[in-house]
Design a protein around this motif. Structure first.
Motif, PDB file in Angstrom:
ATOM      1  N   TRP A  51       0.834  -1.213   0.000  1.00 45.74           N
ATOM      2  CA  TRP A  51       0.000   0.000   0.000  1.00 45.74           C
ATOM      3  C   TRP A  51       0.863   1.255   0.000  1.00 45.74           C
ATOM      4  O   TRP A  51       0.585   2.217  -0.720  1.00 45.74           O
ATOM      5  CB  TRP A  51      -0.897   0.040   1.232  1.00 45.74           C
ATOM      6  N   GLN A  52       1.911   1.260   0.801  1.00 40.84           N
ATOM      7  CA  GLN A  52       2.794   2.429   0.864  1.00 40.84           C
ATOM      8  C   GLN A  52       3.453   2.704  -0.493  1.00 40.84           C
ATOM      9  O   GLN A  52       3.545   3.853  -0.916  1.00 40.84           O
ATOM     10  CB  GLN A  52       3.884   2.225   1.912  1.00 40.84           C
ATOM     11  N   ILE A  53       3.906   1.654  -1.143  1.00 40.51           N
ATOM     12  CA  ILE A  53       4.557   1.813  -2.452  1.00 40.51           C
ATOM     13  C   ILE A  53       3.549   2.336  -3.473  1.00 40.51           C
ATOM     14  O   ILE A  53       3.850   3.256  -4.244  1.00 40.51           O
ATOM     15  CB  ILE A  53       5.186   0.485  -2.915  1.00 40.51           C
ATOM     16  N   ALA A  54       2.364   1.763  -3.495  1.00 39.92           N
ATOM     17  CA  ALA A  54       1.323   2.206  -4.421  1.00 39.92           C
ATOM     18  C   ALA A  54       0.988   3.677  -4.192  1.00 39.92           C
ATOM     19  O   ALA A  54       0.878   4.458  -5.147  1.00 39.92           O
ATOM     20  CB  ALA A  54       0.076   1.335  -4.278  1.00 39.92           C
ATOM     21  N   ASP A  55       0.839   4.067  -2.940  1.00 36.92           N
ATOM     22  CA  ASP A  55       0.541   5.470  -2.625  1.00 36.92           C
ATOM     23  C   ASP A  55       1.704   6.384  -3.007  1.00 36.92           C
ATOM     24  O   ASP A  55       1.493   7.461  -3.570  1.00 36.92           O
ATOM     25  CB  ASP A  55       0.238   5.633  -1.137  1.00 36.92           C
ATOM     26  N   PHE A  56       2.912   5.956  -2.719  1.00 34.33           N
ATOM     27  CA  PHE A  56       4.087   6.783  -3.010  1.00 34.33           C
ATOM     28  C   PHE A  56       4.195   7.085  -4.503  1.00 34.33           C
ATOM     29  O   PHE A  56       4.465   8.218  -4.895  1.00 34.33           O
ATOM     30  CB  PHE A  56       5.360   6.086  -2.518  1.00 34.33           C
ATOM     31  N   PHE A  57       3.988   6.065  -5.335  1.00 35.55           N
ATOM     32  CA  PHE A  57       4.123   6.249  -6.780  1.00 35.55           C
ATOM     33  C   PHE A  57       2.790   6.586  -7.459  1.00 35.55           C
ATOM     34  O   PHE A  57       2.750   6.755  -8.679  1.00 35.55           O
ATOM     35  CB  PHE A  57       4.725   4.990  -7.422  1.00 35.55           C
ATOM     36  N   ASP A  58       1.712   6.674  -6.679  1.00 37.50           N
ATOM     37  CA  ASP A  58       0.381   6.990  -7.195  1.00 37.50           C
ATOM     38  C   ASP A  58      -0.042   6.008  -8.295  1.00 37.50           C
ATOM     39  O   ASP A  58      -0.471   6.401  -9.385  1.00 37.50           O
ATOM     40  CB  ASP A  58       0.320   8.436  -7.704  1.00 37.50           C
ATOM     41  N   VAL A  59       0.112   4.731  -7.996  1.00 37.70           N
ATOM     42  CA  VAL A  59      -0.337   3.660  -8.885  1.00 37.70           C
ATOM     43  C   VAL A  59      -1.188   2.695  -8.069  1.00 37.70           C
ATOM     44  O   VAL A  59      -1.182   2.744  -6.840  1.00 37.70           O
ATOM     45  CB  VAL A  59       0.842   2.899  -9.540  1.00 37.70           C
ATOM     46  N   SER A  60      -1.886   1.816  -8.748  1.00 37.64           N
ATOM     47  CA  SER A  60      -2.701   0.839  -8.037  1.00 37.64           C
ATOM     48  C   SER A  60      -1.864  -0.374  -7.634  1.00 37.64           C
ATOM     49  O   SER A  60      -0.823  -0.662  -8.235  1.00 37.64           O
ATOM     50  CB  SER A  60      -3.866   0.371  -8.914  1.00 37.64           C
ATOM     51  N   ILE A  61      -2.342  -1.054  -6.627  1.00 41.40           N
ATOM     52  CA  ILE A  61      -1.704  -2.314  -6.233  1.00 41.40           C
ATOM     53  C   ILE A  61      -1.798  -3.307  -7.376  1.00 41.40           C
ATOM     54  O   ILE A  61      -0.847  -4.043  -7.647  1.00 41.40           O
ATOM     55  CB  ILE A  61      -2.324  -2.859  -4.934  1.00 41.40           C
ATOM     56  N   ASP A  62      -2.923  -3.318  -8.087  1.00 45.16           N
ATOM     57  CA  ASP A  62      -3.057  -4.213  -9.239  1.00 45.16           C
ATOM     58  C   ASP A  62      -1.963  -3.962 -10.265  1.00 45.16           C
ATOM     59  O   ASP A  62      -1.417  -4.901 -10.844  1.00 45.16           O
ATOM     60  CB  ASP A  62      -4.429  -4.055  -9.901  1.00 45.16           C
ATOM     61  N   TYR A  63      -1.620  -2.704 -10.496  1.00 43.14           N
ATOM     62  CA  TYR A  63      -0.529  -2.407 -11.420  1.00 43.14           C
ATOM     63  C   TYR A  63       0.788  -2.960 -10.878  1.00 43.14           C
ATOM     64  O   TYR A  63       1.550  -3.598 -11.615  1.00 43.14           O
ATOM     65  CB  TYR A  63      -0.397  -0.904 -11.674  1.00 43.14           C
ATOM     66  N   LEU A  64       1.061  -2.718  -9.608  1.00 42.88           N
ATOM     67  CA  LEU A  64       2.317  -3.178  -9.024  1.00 42.88           C
ATOM     68  C   LEU A  64       2.507  -4.687  -9.124  1.00 42.88           C
ATOM     69  O   LEU A  64       3.627  -5.153  -9.349  1.00 42.88           O
ATOM     70  CB  LEU A  64       2.403  -2.773  -7.545  1.00 42.88           C
ATOM     71  N   ILE A  65       1.439  -5.434  -8.972  1.00 43.77           N
ATOM     72  CA  ILE A  65       1.585  -6.892  -8.993  1.00 43.77           C
ATOM     73  C   ILE A  65       1.357  -7.492 -10.381  1.00 43.77           C
ATOM     74  O   ILE A  65       1.341  -8.705 -10.535  1.00 43.77           O
ATOM     75  CB  ILE A  65       0.676  -7.579  -7.941  1.00 43.77           C
ATOM     76  N   GLY A  66       1.183  -6.626 -11.382  1.00 47.51           N
ATOM     77  CA  GLY A  66       1.117  -7.123 -12.753  1.00 47.51           C
ATOM     78  C   GLY A  66      -0.257  -7.492 -13.262  1.00 47.51           C
ATOM     79  O   GLY A  66      -0.372  -8.153 -14.287  1.00 47.51           O
ATOM     80  N   ARG A  67      -1.293  -7.071 -12.566  1.00 49.01           N
ATOM     81  CA  ARG A  67      -2.658  -7.385 -13.005  1.00 49.01           C
ATOM     82  C   ARG A  67      -3.209  -6.352 -13.982  1.00 49.01           C
ATOM     83  O   ARG A  67      -4.156  -6.636 -14.694  1.00 49.01           O
ATOM     84  CB  ARG A  67      -3.585  -7.508 -11.813  1.00 49.01           C
ATOM     85  N   LEU A  68      -2.630  -5.173 -14.002  1.00 49.94           N
ATOM     86  CA  LEU A  68      -3.079  -4.091 -14.877  1.00 49.94           C
ATOM     87  C   LEU A  68      -1.894  -3.429 -15.545  1.00 49.94           C
ATOM     88  O   LEU A  68      -0.801  -3.382 -14.999  1.00 49.94           O
ATOM     89  CB  LEU A  68      -3.812  -3.000 -14.086  1.00 49.94           C
ATOM     90  N   GLU A  69      -2.139  -2.876 -16.709  1.00 53.41           N
ATOM     91  CA  GLU A  69      -1.158  -2.047 -17.403  1.00 53.41           C
ATOM     92  C   GLU A  69      -1.601  -0.601 -17.261  1.00 53.41           C
ATOM     93  O   GLU A  69      -2.782  -0.317 -17.130  1.00 53.41           O
ATOM     94  CB  GLU A  69      -1.085  -2.409 -18.894  1.00 53.41           C
ATOM     95  N   ILE A  70      -0.650   0.308 -17.295  1.00 53.16           N
ATOM     96  CA  ILE A  70      -1.010   1.743 -17.257  1.00 53.16           C
ATOM     97  C   ILE A  70      -1.199   2.222 -18.660  1.00 53.16           C
ATOM     98  O   ILE A  70      -0.536   1.890 -19.552  1.00 53.16           O
ATOM     99  CB  ILE A  70       0.047   2.568 -16.504  1.00 53.16           C
TER     100      ILE A  70
END
Length: 70
Positions: A51-70
């Motif tokens: 959650w902290q990483i997602a908030d820091f970079f303003d991306v979703s957790i789904d993006y971070l774990i590879g479920r979504l593309e930006i």
């Protein structure tokens, strides 16, 4: 979790942001070693750190774990 995908995305986001591993670690109140291990896929983040990483970079957790593309 797709550890390799997360590791690649974390490193890419950090690099794009222009931060060192130490700077990111300081911002997330963790260690540079932990960031290094996350980026190499040696460890997985716990939910709180994710959650902290997602908030820091303003991306979703789904993006971070590879479920979504930006």
């Amino acid at each position: 979790m797709r550890v390799i995908e997360f590791a690649k995305r974390l490193k890419a986001l950090r690099t794009e942001f222009g931060a060192t591993q130490k700077q990111l670690a300081d911002a997330l109140q963790t260690t540079q070693r932990r960031i290094s291990y996350l980026e190499s896929g040696k460890i997985e983040p716990d939910l709180c750190l994710l959650w902290q990483i997602a908030d820091f970079f303003d991306v979703s957790i789904d993006y971070l774990i590879g479920r979504l593309e930006i």
